[in-house]
Design an enzyme around this catalytic site. Structure first.
Site, mmCIF file in Angstrom:
data_model
loop_
_atom_site.group_PDB
_atom_site.id
_atom_site.type_symbol
_atom_site.label_atom_id
_atom_site.label_comp_id
_atom_site.label_asym_id
_atom_site.label_seq_id
_atom_site.Cartn_x
_atom_site.Cartn_y
_atom_site.Cartn_z
ATOM 1 N N GLU A 81 9.322 -10.597 -2.757
ATOM 2 C CA GLU A 81 10.462 -10.329 -3.597
ATOM 3 C C GLU A 81 11.294 -10.052 -2.578
ATOM 4 O OE1 GLU A 81 10.022 -6.605 -5.686
ATOM 5 O OE2 GLU A 81 12.211 -6.776 -6.189
ATOM 6 N N LYS A 141 7.768 -1.711 1.801
ATOM 7 C CA LYS A 141 9.003 -2.273 1.888
ATOM 8 C C LYS A 141 9.940 -0.863 1.646
ATOM 9 C CE LYS A 141 8.781 -6.091 -0.101
ATOM 10 N NZ LYS A 141 8.977 -7.434 -0.553
ATOM 11 N N ARG A 178 -5.342 -5.191 0.061
ATOM 12 C CA ARG A 178 -4.151 -5.356 0.932
ATOM 13 C C ARG A 178 -4.399 -4.941 2.410
ATOM 14 N NH1 ARG A 178 0.389 -3.827 -1.758
ATOM 15 N NH2 ARG A 178 1.519 -3.034 0.075
HETATM 16 P P1 ATP Z 1 5.316 -3.474 -0.308
HETATM 17 O O1 ATP Z 1 4.052 -2.927 -1.152
HETATM 18 O O2 ATP Z 1 5.135 -3.569 1.162
HETATM 19 O O3 ATP Z 1 6.541 -3.070 -0.573
HETATM 20 P P2 ATP Z 1 5.359 -5.640 -2.255
HETATM 21 O O4 ATP Z 1 3.884 -5.923 -2.660
HETATM 22 O O5 ATP Z 1 6.263 -4.928 -3.022
HETATM 23 O O6 ATP Z 1 5.177 -4.853 -0.766
HETATM 24 P P3 ATP Z 1 6.105 -8.639 -2.312
HETATM 25 O O7 ATP Z 1 7.279 -8.913 -1.763
HETATM 26 O O8 ATP Z 1 5.951 -8.342 -3.838
HETATM 27 O O9 ATP Z 1 5.948 -7.312 -1.510
HETATM 28 O O10 ATP Z 1 4.793 -9.309 -1.555
HETATM 29 C C1 ATP Z 1 4.723 -10.632 -1.527
HETATM 30 C C2 ATP Z 1 3.171 -10.816 -1.589
HETATM 31 O O11 ATP Z 1 2.521 -10.158 -0.423
HETATM 32 C C3 ATP Z 1 2.386 -10.215 -2.623
HETATM 33 O O12 ATP Z 1 1.649 -11.279 -3.170
HETATM 34 C C4 ATP Z 1 1.618 -8.936 -2.216
HETATM 35 O O13 ATP Z 1 0.438 -8.801 -2.828
HETATM 36 C C5 ATP Z 1 1.582 -9.365 -0.716
HETATM 37 N N1 ATP Z 1 1.421 -8.331 -0.063
HETATM 38 C C6 ATP Z 1 2.428 -7.174 0.231
HETATM 39 N N2 ATP Z 1 2.102 -6.218 0.904
HETATM 40 C C7 ATP Z 1 0.533 -6.713 1.295
HETATM 41 C C8 ATP Z 1 -0.379 -5.975 2.358
HETATM 42 N N3 ATP Z 1 -0.138 -4.904 2.853
HETATM 43 N N4 ATP Z 1 -1.260 -6.839 2.476
HETATM 44 C C9 ATP Z 1 -1.616 -8.235 2.034
HETATM 45 N N5 ATP Z 1 -0.884 -8.573 1.201
HETATM 46 C C10 ATP Z 1 0.387 -7.813 0.812
HETATM 47 MG MG MG Z 2 5.644 -6.510 -4.913
#
Ligand code: ATP
Ligand code: MG
Length: 566
Positions: free
Chosen positions: A40, A276, A266
């Site tokens: 995102e 984020k 994760r």
């Molecule tokens: P955050 O939780 O850090 O705010 P998010 O999941 O909202 O991140 P996205 O932009 O939706 O951020 O993430 C893109 C991809 O990266 C998704 O498939 C998510 O599952 C993966 N992702 C995000 N954080 C992690 C992490 N700590 N370890 C592994 N994969 C991750």
């Molecule tokens: Mg997300």
């Protein structure tokens, strides 16, 4: 069985995701592998995202498939073009390429809208006029079922009309939502008539003001997967409870393909917060200097810190992919960084806290060139010439007026080796009015050129130095962890911020060749460094990527100066 098939399932079956893919290919359930990385664009990527990137692009590469980069741009109030550009740059920097397969959830907005109408016609979606508070109140809890909305049995025609008028922008934000009609009593809250569309009058980076309604993550994600022909939709564990909904949409819509969702744990890292939301607050709240501040766990921050992308890929490979959540010790990341930098970084000398040394028996105005090795384990890196003269700088803490028991470096009357140069002996210390040592007067033994005595006498200490006449001034930033605790609080992170996370040294002297150096470098005995893109009034700025040894074992009490002892 063909040789290629054998090698696919045997060589790549290293974790459960790869096992699943190998089995799908072997059984012909899938004829190819298509994955996606779906960020995102509401912030910069962090090292947790690197795990997802390496997994999605990695399996596609290993199994001869492809990986899409798809921006999950369904929330225009938080998303910005800056983030889109930064994410692309970071994925490329990490070493991956989506080729022509760049997508956006917004590319699919028209198709998704049509599918919203499809569900309405099938009696599986309705427009709900309840307020957000009412919807929250009637959703139920983990132990209690929800209650049906009074608008749940609206006629198809009325729903279609209202949905079209939502799109046309007739209603204010939040006035209505389109909901799936599934089961308000489901044990899985995600199935209690989830929202598909909400009204939002906001300009979108790509679609501008064309839309007044935006799809939910759940409604957009799986359908985008299906449109793009994704075979394995790999996401993190928090989406496990969403999988029944993911499948419900695919079961109830005329989608062109049937992706499957798989969840993995994760990445969590000690001394860091990978969220984020928190990272955005660190930036917006001025706790750090930006998304690429070298203390940030963002890819941009790690890059600016001097971490090579190979080190991140190596780290991700070592930690593996599993289904159980855990916290990875940041020492493991540092291990991978040291492995890569030790092998690749050339060695140079730099004095971070200078102490002047005058070599009294070295002729005034004279100088010479000595030979120094660029990399002790890589002869191909060659040697360089370094200037030596009567005045040099050494590290302030390589001298002790009254040496401690295990201190083997310079002290009054003591002889040490200057790396690549000569043996010197300290004859006299010069102090300022405050009684601080400001200069040493030493003698050198001309017979020890290159650093060895012909009579076989030994010295216990070898110290680095730079020529006072030739060294260039630089600022150096030494970093400590951004947080004082291995498990900083995500909700109240401000109280766990380390006030000494960056130490700026403004009077450093480094070998002149460093003025134009663009690669990682090891300053001997000090650690790995890289030149920062900023420049200081005095000239160069270097960031310390990390020290030579693992320091995390003993950082529960963080040293105020980061100085070495012993
Ligand atoms: P955050 O939780 O850090 O705010 P998010 O999941 O909202 O991140 P996205 O932009 O939706 O951020 O993430 C893109 C991809 O990266 C998704 O498939 C998510 O599952 C993966 N992702 C995000 N954080 C992690 C992490 N700590 N370890 C592994 N994969 C991750
Ligand atoms: Mg997300």
């Amino acid at each position: 069985m063909a040789i290629g098939e054998t090698s696919i399932s045997e060589s790549a079956g290293r974790d459960f995701i790869r096992d699943i893919i190998a089995a799908d290919l072997d059984s012909k359930r899938s004829s190819k592998v298509v994955t996606r990385f779906p960020p995102e664009p509401n912030g910069y990527l962090h090292i947790g995202h690197a795990k997802s990137i390496c997994l999605n692009f990695g399996v596609a590469e290993e199994f001869g498939g492809r990986c899409h980069l798809r921006f999950d741009d369904t929330n225009p109030t938080k998303e910005e073009q800056e983030y889109i550009d930064a994410i692309k740059a970071d994925v490329r920097w990490l070493g991956f390429d989506w080729g022509e397969h760049l997508y956006h959830a917004s590319d699919h907005f028209e198709q998704l809208y049509t599918w919203g109408q499809h569900l309405i016609r099938a009696g599986k979606a309705y427009v709900d006029d309840q307020t957000q508070e009412d919807m929250r109140a009637t959703r139920g809890t983990l132990t209690e079922p929800g209650r049906n909305s009074p608008y749940r049995d609206r006629k198809v025609e009325e729903n279609l009309d209202l949905f079209a008028r939502m799109r046309a922008g007739e209603f204010p934000n939040g006035a209505r939502v389109l909901r799936a009609k599934i089961d308000m009593a489901s044990g899985n809250i995600n199935l209690r008539d989830p929202a598909l569309y909400r009204i939002l009058h906001a300009s979108h980076p790509r679609t501008g003001t064309a839309w007044s309604i935006y799809p939910s993550y759940d409604f957009a994600h799986g359908q985008s997967d299906a449109i793009e022909g994704i075979t394995h939709s790999i996401c993190t564990l928090e989406f496990e409870d969403h999988r029944p909904l993911y499948d419900w949409f695919l079961d109830n819509l005329p989608v062109p393909s049937r992706p499957r969702q798989y969840e993995f744990a994760r990445l969590n890292l000690s001394y860091a917060l990978l969220s984020k939301r928190v990272l955005t607050e660190l930036v917006k709240g001025g706790h750090v200097e930006g998304w690429d501040d070298p203390r940030m766990p963002t890819l941009a921050g790690l890059r600016r810190r001097g971490v090579p992308p190979e080190a991140i890929r190596d780290f991700i490979k070592r930690i593996g992919v599993a289904k159980a959540n855990s916290v990875v010790d940041i020492g493991m990341l540092e291990f991978s960084i040291r492995e890569v930098l030790n092998a690749t970084a050339q060695r140079r000398m730099a004095v971070l806290r200078p102490l002047k040394v005058t070599i009294e028996n070295y002729s005034q105005g004279e100088g010479e060139e000595l030979e120094a090795v660029n990399h002790p384990e890589d002869t191909a890196a060659g040697t360089r010439r370094i200037r030596f003269g009567r005045e040099i700088y050494i590290e302030r803490d390589d001298f002790m007026e009254t040496p401690e028991k295990k201190f083997f470096r310079l002290a009054p009357g003591r002889e040490v080796r200057l790396r690549y140069a000569y043996f010197i002996t300290c004859r006299e210390t010069i102090k300022n009015a405050a009684g601080e040592v400001v200069e040493l007067r030493c003698s050198y033994d001309p017979a020890t050129r290159g650093g060895n005595a012909p009579d076989g006498r030994k010295v216990k200490g070898t110290i680095h130095w730079v020529s006072a006449a030739d060294a260039v001034p630089a600022h150096v930033r030494l970093y400590n962890p951004l947080f004082t605790r291995p498990d900083p609080s995500a909700s109240e992170f401000a109280k766990d911020i380390n006030p000494q996370s960056c130490e700026l040294l403004t009077d450093c002297r480094i070998e002149p060749s460093m003025a134009t150096w663009e690669h990682p470098v090891q300053f001997e005995r000090q650690g790995y460094f890289c030149r920062d893109r900023s420049s200081a009034p005095g000239g160069l700025v270097f960031n310390r990527t990390l020290g030579l040894r693992d320091t995390y074992a003993k950082i529960t009490a963080i040293p105020a100066t980061g100085g070495k002892t012993g």
